[in-house]
Design a protein around this motif. Sequence first.
Motif, PDB file in Angstrom:
ATOM      1  N   LEU A 168       5.497   0.469   9.135  1.00 13.97           N
ATOM      2  CA  LEU A 168       6.245  -0.469   8.929  1.00 13.97           C
ATOM      3  C   LEU A 168       6.305  -0.739   7.471  1.00 13.97           C
ATOM      4  N   GLU A 169       5.339  -0.565   6.647  1.00 16.71           N
ATOM      5  CA  GLU A 169       5.022  -0.865   5.251  1.00 16.71           C
ATOM      6  C   GLU A 169       5.936   0.416   4.353  1.00 16.71           C
ATOM      7  N   ARG A 170       5.848   1.246   5.105  1.00 19.00           N
ATOM      8  CA  ARG A 170       6.586   2.417   4.215  1.00 19.00           C
ATOM      9  C   ARG A 170       8.254   2.518   4.310  1.00 19.00           C
ATOM     10  N   GLU A 171       8.694   1.968   5.627  1.00 17.17           N
ATOM     11  CA  GLU A 171       9.905   1.708   5.900  1.00 17.17           C
ATOM     12  C   GLU A 171      10.535   0.624   5.046  1.00 17.17           C
ATOM     13  N   ARG A 172       9.886  -0.407   5.058  1.00 13.80           N
ATOM     14  CA  ARG A 172      10.363  -1.704   4.285  1.00 13.80           C
ATOM     15  C   ARG A 172       9.975  -1.680   2.691  1.00 13.80           C
ATOM     16  N   GLY A 173       9.034  -0.833   2.457  1.00 13.45           N
ATOM     17  CA  GLY A 173       8.588  -0.725   0.931  1.00 13.45           C
ATOM     18  C   GLY A 173       7.949  -1.896   0.240  1.00 13.45           C
ATOM     19  N   ILE A 174       7.226  -2.555   1.433  1.00 14.69           N
ATOM     20  CA  ILE A 174       6.377  -3.835   0.938  1.00 14.69           C
ATOM     21  C   ILE A 174       4.930  -3.453   1.498  1.00 14.69           C
ATOM     22  N   THR A 175       4.075  -4.347   0.940  1.00 12.59           N
ATOM     23  CA  THR A 175       2.607  -4.187   1.426  1.00 12.59           C
ATOM     24  C   THR A 175       2.397  -5.417   2.273  1.00 12.59           C
ATOM     25  N   ILE A 176       1.990  -5.052   3.588  1.00  8.48           N
ATOM     26  CA  ILE A 176       1.750  -6.263   4.576  1.00  8.48           C
ATOM     27  C   ILE A 176       0.280  -6.644   4.657  1.00  8.48           C
ATOM     28  N   LYS A 177      -0.574  -5.497   4.706  1.00 10.11           N
ATOM     29  CA  LYS A 177      -2.040  -5.674   4.614  1.00 10.11           C
ATOM     30  C   LYS A 177      -2.730  -5.528   3.428  1.00 10.11           C
ATOM     31  N   SER A 178      -3.688  -6.104   3.180  1.00 14.03           N
ATOM     32  CA  SER A 178      -4.823  -5.867   2.085  1.00 14.03           C
ATOM     33  C   SER A 178      -5.323  -4.277   2.368  1.00 14.03           C
ATOM     34  N   HIS A 179      -5.730  -3.827   1.134  1.00 16.18           N
ATOM     35  CA  HIS A 179      -6.308  -2.298   1.460  1.00 16.18           C
ATOM     36  C   HIS A 179      -7.438  -2.060   0.474  1.00 16.18           C
ATOM     37  N   ALA A 180      -8.521  -1.917   1.059  1.00 17.49           N
ATOM     38  CA  ALA A 180      -9.638  -1.782   0.088  1.00 17.49           C
ATOM     39  C   ALA A 180     -10.003  -0.432  -0.105  1.00 17.49           C
ATOM     40  N   ILE A 181     -10.544   0.196  -1.092  1.00 16.19           N
ATOM     41  CA  ILE A 181     -10.829   1.568  -1.245  1.00 16.19           C
ATOM     42  C   ILE A 181     -11.951   1.674  -2.166  1.00 16.19           C
TER      43      ILE A 181
END
Length: 596
Positions: free
Chosen positions: A46-59
């Motif tokens: 869904l994030e890739r399709e819409r081009g938006i970040t929905i969730k925070s991602h830690a790395i």
Amino acid sequence: MKHIRNFCVIAHIDHGKSTLSDRLLDFTQSVSERDKMDQQLDDMDLERERGITIKSHAIQMHYTHPDDGQEYIFNMIDTPGHVDFSYEVSRSIAACEGALLLVDATQGIQAQTISNLFLALEHDLEIIPILNKVDMETAMIEEMADQMIDLTGCEREDIILASGKTGIGVPEIMRAVVNRIPPPKGDPAAPLQALIFDSVFNPFRGVIAYVRVMNGVLKKNDKIHFLATEASYHADEVGAMELNMKPTAEIGCGDVGYVITGLKRSSEIKVGDTVTHDARRGEMLSGFEEVKPMVFAGIFPLDNDDFEPLRDSLEKLQLNDASLIFEPETSAALGYGFRCGFLGMLHLEIVQERLFREFNMDVITTVPNVTYRVTDTKGNVFEIRNPAELPEPNNRAMVEEPFISSQIITTTDYIGAIMNLCIDKRGTLLRQTYLSPHRVELHFELPLAEIVFDFYDRLKSISRGYASFDYQPLDYRETDLVRMDIKLNSENVDALSALVHRSKAEYIGRGMCKKLRELLPRQQFMIAIQAAIGAKVIARETLSAMRKDVTAKCYGGDISRKRKLLEKQKAGKRKMRQFGKVEVPQKAFLDCLKLD
């Protein structure tokens, strides 16, 4: 601890956070060539399709400083930029000591930039200002740098010029993270205190909690205790969050990592909770804000047998999205379902889409609305989130609705159109501030109910995308509220009932009836679509019946033969109308709210 740096990336939507995060991962060689892809941290389709970040991602990344050859551990969190996901940002900020503040050199400071900056300053984070997309022809570097100096009070040399696309400025950002962001504070010998800032459900391993250790050390096989839910478990696995989870023997003070307990029930873990040792317990960590839902809507399964699977799906989704809240409710037309709280309309849309994709749940969503406060004739005050809960006019003394304080940043060309839109939505202009000769910040007070449906879409269209919008809740104020019902063939469709301001009732009623006439499939019988306040019908549209040509088989002959067939058809249609049920397709529920 002095070689650890915890920081997040904050910015307005579409200012290049995820792309710049990709370059930081490339620079530290945290991702192998085989696994590399654009928007590396956006792992949802869904994030890739819409081009938006929905969730925070830690790395986690490892960086060797060129001056002294010392290796540092960077724990980076990439955050969303849309106002509906600001709760994700607040949770990420609670786990960090510093923030990279990105501003697009072609667009400048936007509303969410200011909002995220204030959020970071409230938590005493060290801010590193970065001007992104400097390689673009339309970049206005000097003008945007002046804006950043005005906003953050930094020096001109503090601003790093960067490009997420080409990698310009990445070495300077890495040096700045080491030199400017302070290492985490804490006492490794103290009782364990770890903040759960996110969690996810894995069907094989149960709930995985992402934690930031503030004090103490968390080791594998330790018996741990969750303070908010009063539950105790063994830490089956702990580790660091690299691109894939990397198990370790322990996670120490100042580290960001994960813990797996084999916990299967999602109700026993809460985002914002504190993890401590069962034998030597620490105190609850403070400063973590509770979520405040802005929009409420009913979510019902298409089939009533799916009620329990829907509950399980919502509980698992809530683990991954702590800003979603829900409680059971019933509806006369739709049966058993849940009343859900969302941070905005995009959030509602995303939750609906994720329920379908991740859990294969087809749902019906009712008309979204906000929380109203009602005082009855006996002086009792209570909150209502559903049109069915509004008392009759003779039983209520006062109704209050929530107001918000909003900031709109736009260019001077669109001030008139935006002011008209806000005044049309019952807004009051408080002040306007010129950030530069061509950019202005407008402050409005608006009723929350007016911005729920189509405000954001209309703002974007009248400003051609050059306006940014952000808001904070204010207070409750008295209003003249009525319940508007939509009737199909004189039967109420309670999923389409809405609480509206009396001055807007007729306009909204006419608009919804017209829209439903376009959206509803035609039947063999005529359908009357009506909008009503109590017993008074304020708008009506008629959806004509599909007509079958029953006289086609008559070749010439007596007219009475044709008349007899038409009368028979007429009687059949009348009977159909009496017993026929009108099905409202799911698309109609949300589409009929987006009035022109």
